[in-house]
Design an enzyme around this catalytic site. Structure first.
Site, PDB file in Angstrom:
ATOM      1  N   ASP A 297     -82.192 -70.248 -28.490  1.00 56.48           N
ATOM      2  CA  ASP A 297     -81.993 -70.632 -29.613  1.00 56.48           C
ATOM      3  C   ASP A 297     -81.903 -69.524 -30.442  1.00 56.48           C
ATOM      4  O   ASP A 297     -81.382 -69.561 -31.864  1.00 56.48           O
ATOM      5  CB  ASP A 297     -83.081 -71.668 -29.942  1.00 56.48           C
ATOM      6  CG  ASP A 297     -83.144 -72.897 -28.651  1.00 56.48           C
ATOM      7  OD1 ASP A 297     -82.073 -73.129 -28.001  1.00 56.48           O
ATOM      8  OD2 ASP A 297     -83.991 -73.223 -28.455  1.00 56.48           O
TER       9      ASP A 297
ATOM     10  N   GLU B  97     -91.749 -70.589 -17.689  1.00 58.95           N
ATOM     11  CA  GLU B  97     -90.804 -70.951 -19.061  1.00 58.95           C
ATOM     12  C   GLU B  97     -89.680 -69.714 -18.724  1.00 58.95           C
ATOM     13  O   GLU B  97     -88.226 -69.164 -18.103  1.00 58.95           O
ATOM     14  CB  GLU B  97     -90.908 -70.697 -20.245  1.00 58.95           C
ATOM     15  CG  GLU B  97     -89.171 -72.242 -20.762  1.00 58.95           C
ATOM     16  CD  GLU B  97     -89.813 -72.360 -22.298  1.00 58.95           C
ATOM     17  OE1 GLU B  97     -90.923 -72.448 -22.467  1.00 58.95           O
ATOM     18  OE2 GLU B  97     -89.168 -73.139 -22.805  1.00 58.95           O
TER      19      GLU B  97
HETATM   20  C1  2M8 Z   1     -85.174 -74.250 -25.689  1.00 58.77           C
HETATM   21  O1  2M8 Z   1     -84.916 -75.072 -27.129  1.00 58.77           O
HETATM   22  C2  2M8 Z   1     -85.168 -76.258 -27.110  1.00 58.77           C
HETATM   23  C3  2M8 Z   1     -84.584 -76.872 -27.924  1.00 58.77           C
HETATM   24  O2  2M8 Z   1     -83.109 -77.866 -27.467  1.00 58.77           O
HETATM   25  C4  2M8 Z   1     -87.131 -76.037 -28.151  1.00 58.77           C
HETATM   26  O3  2M8 Z   1     -86.747 -75.037 -28.192  1.00 58.77           O
HETATM   27  O4  2M8 Z   1     -87.218 -76.856 -28.966  1.00 58.77           O
HETATM   28  C5  2M8 Z   1     -84.007 -73.657 -25.143  1.00 58.77           C
HETATM   29  O5  2M8 Z   1     -84.822 -73.105 -24.026  1.00 58.77           O
HETATM   30  C6  2M8 Z   1     -83.146 -74.873 -24.098  1.00 58.77           C
HETATM   31  O6  2M8 Z   1     -82.512 -74.009 -23.577  1.00 58.77           O
HETATM   32  C7  2M8 Z   1     -83.717 -75.785 -23.472  1.00 58.77           C
HETATM   33  O7  2M8 Z   1     -83.067 -76.277 -22.737  1.00 58.77           O
HETATM   34  C8  2M8 Z   1     -85.149 -76.541 -24.245  1.00 58.77           C
HETATM   35  C9  2M8 Z   1     -86.134 -77.211 -22.703  1.00 58.77           C
HETATM   36  O8  2M8 Z   1     -85.832 -76.382 -21.536  1.00 58.77           O
HETATM   37  O9  2M8 Z   1     -85.521 -75.620 -24.574  1.00 58.77           O
END
Ligand code: 2M8
Length: 462
Positions: free
Chosen positions: A194, A431
């Site tokens: 992101d 994460e």
């Molecule tokens: C992160 O993205 C979400 C938005 O889609 C967020 O930050 O709220 C990113 O690391 C993405 O790659 C990942 O799929 C998601 C859920 O782990 O989190």
């Protein structure tokens, strides 16, 4: 005070012993995040189903419970759009109120597009297509087992194949109207990375208009807001979303007017790798010859176009901004895209391996573990604690490991696998990790981190 990890302390304990501890812990993370038919990416920060998370989760689950692994992907694909798009989020109607923003209401996908399913609600974007790779892993874990299990896996492949084909077809057409071999993304959320500095220049040129008010809920789930994207980045993310809604998520309208249209090399490379997997699935299910030829064509075109995006000075592959008509000259882990796509010449493979082990990435002397940071520490936009601006991400390590094996570099792959597992044995299933200290950051007990650990353990020698 920040807890510094000291990997040197632990060298006396055999790697095998630590691996034995990792497996039940990783399985425990997946179990705790399990909502029966799908898995939350993280215990509280991510209460819905995310697309590429579920693909990674399925390939980890394949080593624990084949049936549950299949269910993970079946649940996701039951929300596939009529266009073939697999939405990046499938909203959980049972999620606690005010737990994640933007929520289903803000996306309004079903109200705006007749292609979107109305129950459960979905987001209007997509994410990198790791799914065929996960489906193939499910098949591989079933092969060699009892006949009944093989037959169930084969039937899963038969059901999955048309859905995967429709998904890849959508990416090869709606997301590549130029027929370039590269996928166009409409939002940083589609890249999966992101707030990567890959998007900085493009986002700087975006003027935010009348943005409806909103409250972020993500910050209440992390110990320090600096781990997550900034408020300025969030405003841009939300503004792009408003523009996509104004276009009613219609691809042609988006292509005419949207300010964020990027040929994403990392996404495109994953599609090539996924097409390789799809080709193998096509063989198992006996798909028609013309479909196999179509998939082969996508693989070839994808590899050729990635080669065109090669930057000989940075020795990495670069994204291309269609609006500004220029490359994003930033060194991030996405630049290893050709390695992920495979089919490389010896020369290109050597270039990539040298970049990987240089001080720009895994060879940087300040690193806690020799794994590539999401952004090179030598880049101006690098930040060691902020999300995709510098931390190391186990899923990215998994993708490189998987690619090194396919590239015929088992020793380099094994080195990466071992270090990655050591990192997880010491830091848990975070994460992401601070690259210089190894400190776990972001959401603890992240499902895809646990899932890749399971795959590392099962496929490697332990
Ligand atoms: C992160 O993205 C979400 C938005 O889609 C967020 O930050 O709220 C990113 O690391 C993405 O790659 C990942 O799929 C998601 C859920 O782990 O989190």
């Amino acid at each position: 005070m920040r807890e510094e990890l000291e990997p040197e302390d632990d060298t006396t304990r055999p790697a095998r012993e630590k691996s034995a501890e990792v497996k039940p812990l990783a399985a425990g993370v997946l179990r705790r995040n399990d909502l029966d038919t799908w898995t939350k990416p993280g215990p509280s920060l991510y209460p819905h189903q995310w697309s590429w998370d579920s693909a990674f989760i399925a390939l980890g689950l394949a080593h624990l419970d084949n049936r549950r692994a299949k269910r993970e992907l079946e649940t996701l694909f039951s929300s596939q759009w009529a266009s073939g798009k697999v939405p990046h989020i499938v909203f959980n109607p049972e999620a606690p109120p005010q737990s994640y923003f933007p929520d289903a209401e803000r996306w309004s996908s079903a109200a705006l597009s007749s292609d979107a399913p109305s129950s459960p609600h979905t987001s209007g974007l997509c994410q990198p297509p790791v799914h065929a790779i996960a489906v193939l892993r499910i098949w591989e874990t079933a092969r060699g087992r009892e006949e009944r299990r093989i037959e169930l896996a084969r039937s899963f492949l038969r059901d999955s194949y048309p859905r995967l084909l429709a998904w890849h077809l959508y990416l090869a057409t709606a997301r590549d109207p130029e027929g370039s071999g590269l996928v166009t993304i409409y939002h940083p959320w589609e890249s999966g990375m992101d707030n990567s500095p890959r998007w900085d220049e493009t986002l700087e040129a975006v003027e935010i208009g009348d943005l409806p008010p909103y409250t972020r809920y993500d910050l209440k789930h992390v110990s320090d807001p600096s781990h997550r994207p900034s408020d300025e980045e969030y405003d841009l993310f939300l503004w792009l979303l408003e523009l996509l809604k104004k276009a009613r998520y219609d691809e042609a309208t988006i292509y005419e007017s949207h300010p964020f249209l990027i040929k994403d090399v990392f996404f495109s490379a994953i599609l090539v790798a996924a097409n390789e997997a799809l080709l193998q699935i096509a063989a198992v299910v006996g798909a028609p010859e013309e479909e196999r030829t179509l998939i082969e064509g996508w693989i070839e075109r994808g590899r050729e176009s990635l080669e065109e995006r090669w930057d000989p000075d940075l020795r990495l592959c670069l994204d291309y901004d269609l609006r500004a008509e220029k490359s994003a000259r930033v060194r991030t882990v996405a630049g290893f895209a050709p390695l992920i796509a495979g089919g490389l010449s010896e020369e290109r493979l050597e270039d990539l391996l040298e970049t990987l082990d240089s001080s720009s990435f895994a060879g940087n002397p300040r690193l806690c573990w020799p794994v590539p940071p999401s952004t090179s520490p030598e880049e101006a936009g690098f930040h060691p604690r902020s999300y995709w601006r510098g931390p190391t991400w186990p899923v990215a390590e998994w993708l490189l490991w998987y690619s090194l094996i396919r590239a015929g570099k088992p020793e380099r792959a094994e080195k990466l696998r071992r270090v990655s597992l050591e990192q997880l044995a010491r830091g848990g299933f975070a994460e992401y990790f601070e690259p210089f200290t190894g400190e776990p950051l972001g959401s603890p007990d992240q499902s895809w981190t646990a899932a890749v650990a399971l795959d590392f353990l099962a496929v490697g020698s332990g």
